[in-house]
Design an enzyme around this catalytic site. Structure first.
Site, short mmCIF file in Angstrom:
data_model
loop_
_atom_site.label_atom_id
_atom_site.label_comp_id
_atom_site.label_asym_id
_atom_site.label_seq_id
_atom_site.Cartn_x
_atom_site.Cartn_y
_atom_site.Cartn_z
N GLY A 44 0.83 -1.24 -0.03
CA GLY A 44 0.12 0.02 0.10
C GLY A 44 0.92 1.39 0.07
O GLY A 44 0.65 2.35 -0.73
N SER A 72 -6.97 -9.55 -2.16
CA SER A 72 -7.43 -8.54 -1.43
C SER A 72 -6.26 -7.23 -1.22
O SER A 72 -6.65 -6.28 -0.24
CB SER A 72 -7.42 -9.24 0.20
OG SER A 72 -6.25 -9.85 0.41
N ASN A 73 -5.31 -7.17 -1.97
CA ASN A 73 -4.37 -6.17 -2.07
C ASN A 73 -4.57 -5.14 -2.88
O ASN A 73 -4.50 -3.79 -2.80
CB ASN A 73 -2.98 -6.66 -2.70
CG ASN A 73 -2.31 -7.71 -1.89
OD1 ASN A 73 -1.62 -8.61 -2.59
ND2 ASN A 73 -2.52 -8.03 -0.53
N LEU A 74 -5.58 -5.18 -3.73
CA LEU A 74 -5.63 -4.25 -4.91
C LEU A 74 -6.32 -2.97 -4.56
O LEU A 74 -6.28 -1.99 -5.22
CB LEU A 74 -6.36 -5.00 -5.88
CG LEU A 74 -5.68 -6.42 -6.78
CD1 LEU A 74 -6.59 -6.74 -7.71
CD2 LEU A 74 -4.21 -5.88 -7.21
N LYS A 89 5.26 -9.93 -6.24
CA LYS A 89 4.94 -8.33 -6.29
C LYS A 89 6.12 -7.61 -6.69
O LYS A 89 6.03 -6.55 -7.33
CB LYS A 89 4.78 -7.83 -4.73
CG LYS A 89 3.37 -8.21 -4.35
CD LYS A 89 3.19 -7.74 -2.65
CE LYS A 89 1.77 -7.78 -2.37
NZ LYS A 89 1.43 -7.29 -1.20
N ASP A 133 4.88 -3.58 6.72
CA ASP A 133 3.59 -3.55 7.49
C ASP A 133 3.81 -4.29 8.80
O ASP A 133 2.85 -4.96 9.53
CB ASP A 133 2.30 -3.91 7.06
CG ASP A 133 2.48 -5.40 6.44
OD1 ASP A 133 3.42 -5.92 6.62
OD2 ASP A 133 1.42 -5.69 5.76
N ASN A 134 5.11 -4.81 9.05
CA ASN A 134 5.16 -5.44 10.64
C ASN A 134 6.61 -4.85 11.24
O ASN A 134 7.42 -4.18 10.63
CB ASN A 134 5.44 -6.89 10.03
CG ASN A 134 6.75 -7.01 9.39
OD1 ASN A 134 8.01 -7.30 10.16
ND2 ASN A 134 6.76 -7.27 8.12
N CYS A 190 -4.70 -9.15 12.18
CA CYS A 190 -4.72 -8.44 11.04
C CYS A 190 -6.37 -8.39 10.91
O CYS A 190 -6.57 -7.08 10.23
CB CYS A 190 -4.37 -9.43 10.22
SG CYS A 190 -2.52 -9.74 9.94
N CYS A 339 2.84 18.10 28.50
CA CYS A 339 4.04 18.81 28.42
C CYS A 339 3.87 20.27 28.34
O CYS A 339 2.77 20.95 28.75
CB CYS A 339 5.10 18.43 27.66
SG CYS A 339 5.08 18.59 25.92
#
Ligand SMILES: [Zn+2]
Length: 381
Positions: A44, A72-74, A89, A133-134, A190, A339
């Site tokens: 993404g 599901s990536n698209l 990819k 993403d991790n 996830c 602060c």
């Protein structure tokens, strides 16, 4: 360096609108053409990063991603399409980037960015841009860039907010902000998290802008941008090096990349999940503090500042003592960190969230905003 020290007529035409920008010119365009940028993750964030860097004429891009394109990536990974479903990819992204810039040289790293190859990969490039993403890969990238002396542009997204970090050699690093990988228990599954594709576009485009700025020599200090698309707000924080940082501090404990140090959490995700907002306005804080279940207010300023003024009920825990006093900070109820202007407290808020304190929020604008907008009897300084 490229063999040809000048731009061709074709390149001058292609980048004409960019070359005329102040601070770019033909010299800047040549710098971009000669640059080697490693993109971690063709997802993404990596999609807009890669597309904009290729279009801007960055000459050499490396793409590290071990995954294949899934349907599901698209909705967010716009460098891929239905015609590349099932392909690695790296290959799918390279095809798309090559169409934007036929002169681009792309190196594919389908094994991904791993403990084994991280140091060698970083050494091959001028700059690393991390859109993974991790947490395991994120910390690995951060440490490899410190050890290899390379700038790092980091980005992450969750739902409709995100952040972009710019870290430059010898001026602080990702671990100055987040010293340790969060516990797996503090990380959501996830399925719990989600993200809007357009938010990836916002954050990824900003990351590409930062990469170009670094390559053109326009960044001299580290910084962190926080974006909340739903609220329509952005916040830019100046970052400073932490002398106690385990990676870039005075006595660093991280001197090499060890496999055991980057065990992935149970499920990859950008942030520890929190139902609490990252920031709360002083008006909202005033309402909450007067309510039936007020948050615990932690003042992270120095004692001499606390002596000048304070918000009633605030507990003083100076920023440099927070790490040693975690036991004093409740995990089971909302915590509001405050602060002077909201900068130090944001750093503490992010630190506590990374430590698994999910209900911590920052008081936006600090005690200065409180004095101006809630209680003028609180002295300003
Ligand atoms: Zn550091």
């Amino acid at each position: 360096m490229s063999a040809d020290p000048r731009l061709s007529d074709h390149e001058r035409a292609l980048y004409a609108r960019q070359i005329r920008l102040p601070g770019v010119g033909e010299a800047g365009q040549l710098r971009l053409r000669d640059a080697k940028v490693l993109i971690l993750g063709a997802g993404g964030l990596g999609s807009p990063v890669g597309l904009y860097l290729a279009a801007a004429g960055v000459g050499h891009l490396g793409i590290a991603d071990p995954d294949k394109v899934e349907v599901s990536n698209l909705h967010r990974q716009i460098v891929h399409g239905f015609d590349t479903l099932g392909l690695p990819k790296t290959i799918s992204a390279a095809e798309a980037l090559g169409e934007i810039n036929p002169g681009l040289k792309v190196a594919l790293h389908p094994e991904g960015f791993t403990v084994e190859n991280a140091a060698a990969l970083v050494a091959r490039y001028d700059l690393v841009v991390d859109g993974t993403d991790n947490f395991a890969t994120r910390f690995l990238a951060a440490d490899a860039c410190v050890l290899g002396g390379r700038p790092l542009v980091h980005g992450s997204v969750l739902r409709d907010s995100g952040q972009v970090g710019v870290f430059l050699p010898k001026s602080g690093c990702y671990r100055c902000l987040y010293p340790a990988i969060p516990d797996a228990a503090s990380v959501p599954t996830c399925a719990d998290a989600g993200v809007f594709g357009a938010t990836c576009g916002v954050i990824g485009s900003w990351m590409a802008s930062e990469v170009i700025a670094i390559l053109l020599g326009r960044r001299t200090a580290p910084r962190l941008l926080l974006v909340d698309v739903a609220a329509g707000s952005t916040r830019l924080l100046a970052l400073s090096a932490d002398p106690a940082c385990p990676a870039c501090g005075k006595a660093p404990s991280i001197r090499s990349l060890e496999k055991t140090a980057y065990a992935p959490p149970a499920c990859p995700t950008p942030f520890p999940m929190s139902a609490a907002p990252l920031e709360i306005t002083v008006e909202e804080a005033s309402r909450l503090l007067a309510g039936p279940t007020p948050p615990v207010l932690i003042d992270v300023r120095e004692p001499d500042e606390f002596a000048v003024c304070r918000i009633e009920g605030a507990r003083l825990v100076p920023m440099n003592t927070v790490a040693a006093r975690l036991a004093e900070i409740p995990q089971d109820r909302p915590v509001l960190v405050q602060c002077h202007h909201g900068g130090r407290s944001m750093k503490v808020t992010q630190f506590l969230r990374a430590k698994g304190f999910a209900q911590v929020s920052n008081l936006q604008g600090g005690i200065e905003a409180w004095s101006l907008r809630v209680d003028p009897k609180v002295p300003r300084y």
